[in-house]
Design an enzyme around this catalytic site. Structure first.
Site, PDB file in Angstrom:
ATOM      1  N   GLU A   1       0.246   6.700  12.718  1.00  0.00           N
ATOM      2  CA  GLU A   1      -1.125   6.270  12.994  1.00  0.00           C
ATOM      3  C   GLU A   1      -1.213   4.789  13.350  1.00  0.00           C
ATOM      4  O   GLU A   1      -2.015   4.401  14.204  1.00  0.00           O
ATOM      5  CB  GLU A   1      -1.997   6.564  11.774  1.00  0.00           C
ATOM      6  CG  GLU A   1      -3.461   6.271  11.959  1.00  0.00           C
ATOM      7  CD  GLU A   1      -4.284   6.731  10.753  1.00  0.00           C
ATOM      8  OE1 GLU A   1      -5.204   6.004  10.355  1.00  0.00           O
ATOM      9  OE2 GLU A   1      -3.993   7.827  10.225  1.00  0.00           O
ATOM     10  N   ASP A   2      -0.371   3.964  12.720  1.00  0.00           N
ATOM     11  CA  ASP A   2      -0.557   2.520  12.831  1.00  0.00           C
ATOM     12  C   ASP A   2       0.591   1.753  13.481  1.00  0.00           C
ATOM     13  O   ASP A   2       0.557   0.521  13.530  1.00  0.00           O
ATOM     14  CB  ASP A   2      -0.799   1.929  11.431  1.00  0.00           C
ATOM     15  CG  ASP A   2      -2.131   2.366  10.847  1.00  0.00           C
ATOM     16  OD1 ASP A   2      -3.024   2.734  11.625  1.00  0.00           O
ATOM     17  OD2 ASP A   2      -2.270   2.350   9.610  1.00  0.00           O
TER      18      ASP A   2
ATOM     19  N   HIS B   1       0.836  -1.209   0.000  1.00  0.00           N
ATOM     20  CA  HIS B   1       0.000   0.000   0.000  1.00  0.00           C
ATOM     21  C   HIS B   1       0.871   1.260   0.000  1.00  0.00           C
ATOM     22  O   HIS B   1       0.591   2.220  -0.724  1.00  0.00           O
ATOM     23  CB  HIS B   1      -0.903  -0.004   1.226  1.00  0.00           C
ATOM     24  CG  HIS B   1      -1.505   1.332   1.544  1.00  0.00           C
ATOM     25  ND1 HIS B   1      -2.311   2.016   0.662  1.00  0.00           N
ATOM     26  CD2 HIS B   1      -1.394   2.119   2.652  1.00  0.00           C
ATOM     27  CE1 HIS B   1      -2.687   3.174   1.218  1.00  0.00           C
ATOM     28  NE2 HIS B   1      -2.130   3.254   2.404  1.00  0.00           N
TER      29      HIS B   1
ATOM     30  N   HIS C   1       3.430   7.538   5.496  1.00  0.00           N
ATOM     31  CA  HIS C   1       2.238   8.274   5.934  1.00  0.00           C
ATOM     32  C   HIS C   1       1.431   7.567   7.024  1.00  0.00           C
ATOM     33  O   HIS C   1       0.664   8.207   7.733  1.00  0.00           O
ATOM     34  CB  HIS C   1       1.331   8.596   4.734  1.00  0.00           C
ATOM     35  CG  HIS C   1       0.575   7.429   4.192  1.00  0.00           C
ATOM     36  ND1 HIS C   1       1.044   6.642   3.163  1.00  0.00           N
ATOM     37  CD2 HIS C   1      -0.637   6.914   4.522  1.00  0.00           C
ATOM     38  CE1 HIS C   1       0.157   5.706   2.887  1.00  0.00           C
ATOM     39  NE2 HIS C   1      -0.873   5.832   3.704  1.00  0.00           N
TER      40      HIS C   1
ATOM     41  N   ASP D   1      -2.755   8.411  -1.104  1.00  0.00           N
ATOM     42  CA  ASP D   1      -3.115   7.356  -0.153  1.00  0.00           C
ATOM     43  C   ASP D   1      -4.510   6.824  -0.472  1.00  0.00           C
ATOM     44  O   ASP D   1      -4.727   5.609  -0.546  1.00  0.00           O
ATOM     45  CB  ASP D   1      -3.058   7.932   1.254  1.00  0.00           C
ATOM     46  CG  ASP D   1      -3.723   7.063   2.303  1.00  0.00           C
ATOM     47  OD1 ASP D   1      -3.641   5.837   2.202  1.00  0.00           O
ATOM     48  OD2 ASP D   1      -4.328   7.624   3.238  1.00  0.00           O
TER      49      ASP D   1
END
Length: 204
Positions: free
Chosen positions: A85-86, A55, A81, A147
Site C-alpha cells: 500500500e505504501d 508501527h 502489511h 494494525d
C-alpha cells in the site's frame, strides 16, 4: 487498556520472542520480514514523526503479547502489511521473498487505490475496502485488527477532527471483525477494543 509500545526496535522484539521460547527458525522468518520492511519503507515516518518500523513492530507485538499468535507467517504479514500500500513493493515481490501465504494476507489488508480523484473518491474506496475485509480469512482479519490496535491505542495524539472520524470508522468497520475471528483470539480482540472504546468514549 493494555498498550503495545515495548517493541520499538527489532532487537527488543527479538529478545522478547526468544524469552517466549519462539523457535529460532520462526524468529529468523520475522527478522527477514523486518529487514524487508525496513528496505521497502526506507525513510518513511508515521504521522507522529516516529520511524515507520515502530508501527509495524507494534502490530506484531499486539499479535504476540496480546492475542497469543505464534504462527510465523501471520506475524511476518503483520510486519509487511503496509509495504504494498505504501511503497513500490508488489504482492509478487512479497510472494517471491515470503511465499504465497504471507503474500495473500498482505494482499487482503492492502487498501486499493481510489478509482477517482478527490476526497469523496478516496473515502468511497476506503469504505469498500473496509467492507470487503468481512470476507477475508481469519488470519488476515487478525492482522488488520492488530494494525488498527497500533493505530488507535494512542489516538489522543492525533488532531481532534481526525480522532472523531477514526473512532467512528473503527467502531463501525473494525471492531465487529473480532467476532469473525472467533475463539480465544477473537475474544481477546473484542475485550481490548471494549476497553479502548471506554477509554475514548468521549469521541463517540
Amino acid at each position: 487498556m493494555q498498550l503495545f509500545t515495548e517493541w520499538r526496535t527489532w532487537e527488543r522484539a527479538r529478545a522478547d520472542l526468544e524469552a517466549r521460547a519462539f523457535p529460532p527458525a520462526d524468529v529468523a522468518v520475522l527478522e527477514r520480514a523486518v529487514e524487508a520492511a525496513r528496505r521497502w519503507h526506507g525513510p518513511q515516518r508515521r504521522p507522529t514523526g516516529a520511524p515507520y518500523l515502530e508501527h509495524l513492530l507494534e502490530a506484531a507485538e499486539v499479535l504476540v503479547r496480546g492475542a497469543g499468535v505464534t504462527d510465523p507467517e501471520t506475524l511476518a504479514a503483520a510486519v509487511l502489511h503496509d509495504v504494498v500500500e505504501d511503497t513500490d513493493a508488489t504482492v509478487n515481490d512479497v510472494e517471491a521473498e515470503f511465499g504465497p501465504v504471507v503474500a495473500e494476507l498482505v494482499d487482503w489488508v492492502t487498501k486499493p487505490p481510489a478509482g477517482g480523484r478527490g476526497r469523496q473518491a478516496k473515502r468511497a474506496a476506503k469504505t469498500a475496502y473496509l467492507r470487503r475485509l468481512r470476507e477475508a480469512p481469519p488470519e488476515a482479519i487478525t492482522v488488520k485488527l492488530a494494525d488498527r490496535v497500533s493505530n488507535v491505542q494512542t489516538l489522543d495524539r492525533m488532531p481532534p477532527d481526525f480522532q472523531r472520524r477514526y473512532f467512528t470508522e473503527t467502531v463501525t468497520y473494525i471492531v465487529p471483525l473480532a467476532e469473525q475471528v472467533g475463539g480465544e483470539r477473537g475474544r481477546w480482540f473484542a475485550g481490548w477494543y471494549a476497553d479502548w472504546r471506554r477509554r475514548f468514549a468521549h469521541l463517540g
